[in-house]
Write a protein that holds these residues in place. Sequence first.
Motif, short mmCIF file in Angstrom:
data_model
loop_
_atom_site.label_atom_id
_atom_site.label_comp_id
_atom_site.label_asym_id
_atom_site.label_seq_id
_atom_site.Cartn_x
_atom_site.Cartn_y
_atom_site.Cartn_z
N VAL A 195 0.84 -0.99 0.03
CA VAL A 195 -0.01 0.12 -0.10
C VAL A 195 0.71 0.85 -0.28
O VAL A 195 0.98 2.12 -0.64
CB VAL A 195 -1.03 0.47 1.50
CG1 VAL A 195 -2.11 1.33 0.95
CG2 VAL A 195 -1.72 -1.21 1.08
N ASP A 196 2.05 0.91 0.57
CA ASP A 196 3.18 2.56 1.10
C ASP A 196 4.34 2.06 2.01
O ASP A 196 4.24 0.82 1.89
CB ASP A 196 2.30 3.53 1.74
CG ASP A 196 1.48 2.92 3.37
OD1 ASP A 196 2.03 2.22 3.69
OD2 ASP A 196 0.49 3.15 3.81
N SER A 210 10.22 4.45 -2.88
CA SER A 210 9.29 5.11 -3.22
C SER A 210 9.81 5.65 -4.31
O SER A 210 10.80 5.59 -4.13
CB SER A 210 8.26 5.68 -2.26
OG SER A 210 9.70 6.52 -1.77
N ASP A 234 -2.84 1.33 -5.58
CA ASP A 234 -2.05 1.21 -4.01
C ASP A 234 -2.61 0.72 -3.73
O ASP A 234 -2.13 0.03 -2.33
CB ASP A 234 -1.95 2.76 -3.88
CG ASP A 234 -3.17 3.41 -3.99
OD1 ASP A 234 -4.40 2.94 -4.58
OD2 ASP A 234 -3.07 4.62 -3.17
N SER A 235 -4.30 0.62 -3.56
CA SER A 235 -5.13 -0.60 -2.53
C SER A 235 -6.56 -1.25 -2.83
O SER A 235 -7.13 -1.87 -2.52
CB SER A 235 -5.74 0.74 -1.57
OG SER A 235 -6.37 1.14 -2.32
N GLY A 255 2.01 -1.40 -6.88
CA GLY A 255 1.71 -0.11 -6.64
C GLY A 255 1.84 1.24 -6.81
O GLY A 255 2.60 1.60 -7.96
N ASP A 256 2.41 1.80 -5.96
CA ASP A 256 2.32 2.90 -6.05
C ASP A 256 4.15 2.51 -5.83
O ASP A 256 5.19 3.98 -5.22
CB ASP A 256 2.35 4.48 -5.67
CG ASP A 256 0.93 4.57 -6.05
OD1 ASP A 256 1.04 4.40 -7.54
OD2 ASP A 256 -0.22 5.83 -5.10
#
Length: 295
Positions: A49-50, A265, A117-118, A254-255
């Motif tokens: 997710v992050d 990231s 991302d989710s 995702g991101d």
Amino acid sequence: MKHLLNKFEIERLLAVLTLAFVCICMWGCSDVDFRWEPGRSGAKVVGFVDDSLVMVGDYRCWSEITDRWNGEYIDLDGCGRERLCVYNYRVQEDGPRWCDSLSSEDMTGIFGGQMADSVIWGGEVSKSVQLWKIGERPHEIKLTKKSEGCSVEFRISSLKQWLDGTFIGRSGESLAADADTCNYAVLDTVARTLTYKRLDEGLEWIKECDDVRAWGNEVYCVILDSEGEKSLVLKNKQDSISAPRKFAIGGFWGDMIKLNGNICSIKDDSITCSDVTWRGNELKFYRDDEVVVEY
């Protein structure tokens, strides 16, 4: 005039009723034992997710044993009730932050991969796509399939964010395919269409990419080298983004971007990696070769 049954008709009726009664009794004697396994199986990372949360998918298996009236023994097993959970991978916690599971006794194929991302995706994408977003129930989108400039399709194994709010679908080798084989597909969840395409002149450069996605109007690409010496992260063909370390395995989640075991990231075309690494598909995360998070 009353209709009277003769002796033969009465005997035949009694025989039919007796046979039906025996059959019902026999069916009723079957003994069925259905059980779900107490624990869950197949836990695997399906997305990030992050820089602190990871999505994990697992499922529960079952067994069914039937003893029939005639001595027949039927032993069945399977798995279902897929579950999506979110864990913290930087700090050890008691368990997941969030979990939700499906009710189906059979596998639905929902864990195809990370789409945003989710959001994770699954299903046979040539017909429909299943989407499961954190905090929501999964839903299925029926698709109309088309093709432009190609006729040989492929089975989609990756869906990533693409240009104009769409998603790019590809397989491991599709981008480099020649002749009339389609290179990629564009999934439009609003129009509910899946369009197979060949790379045009403006996108031909991504045929070398091992993974590709878009942020806004910019196309990003990961090119891996077997020796780990020339692996690259490219933006719009010409711009090479410097990675903080050499890597031989990589791709977009995702991101986030994963370079070897490093979870990183990209911001302002600069790659920053967490001090926590992930090796393989175990739910273990390391810092300086020491396990700091394990589920």
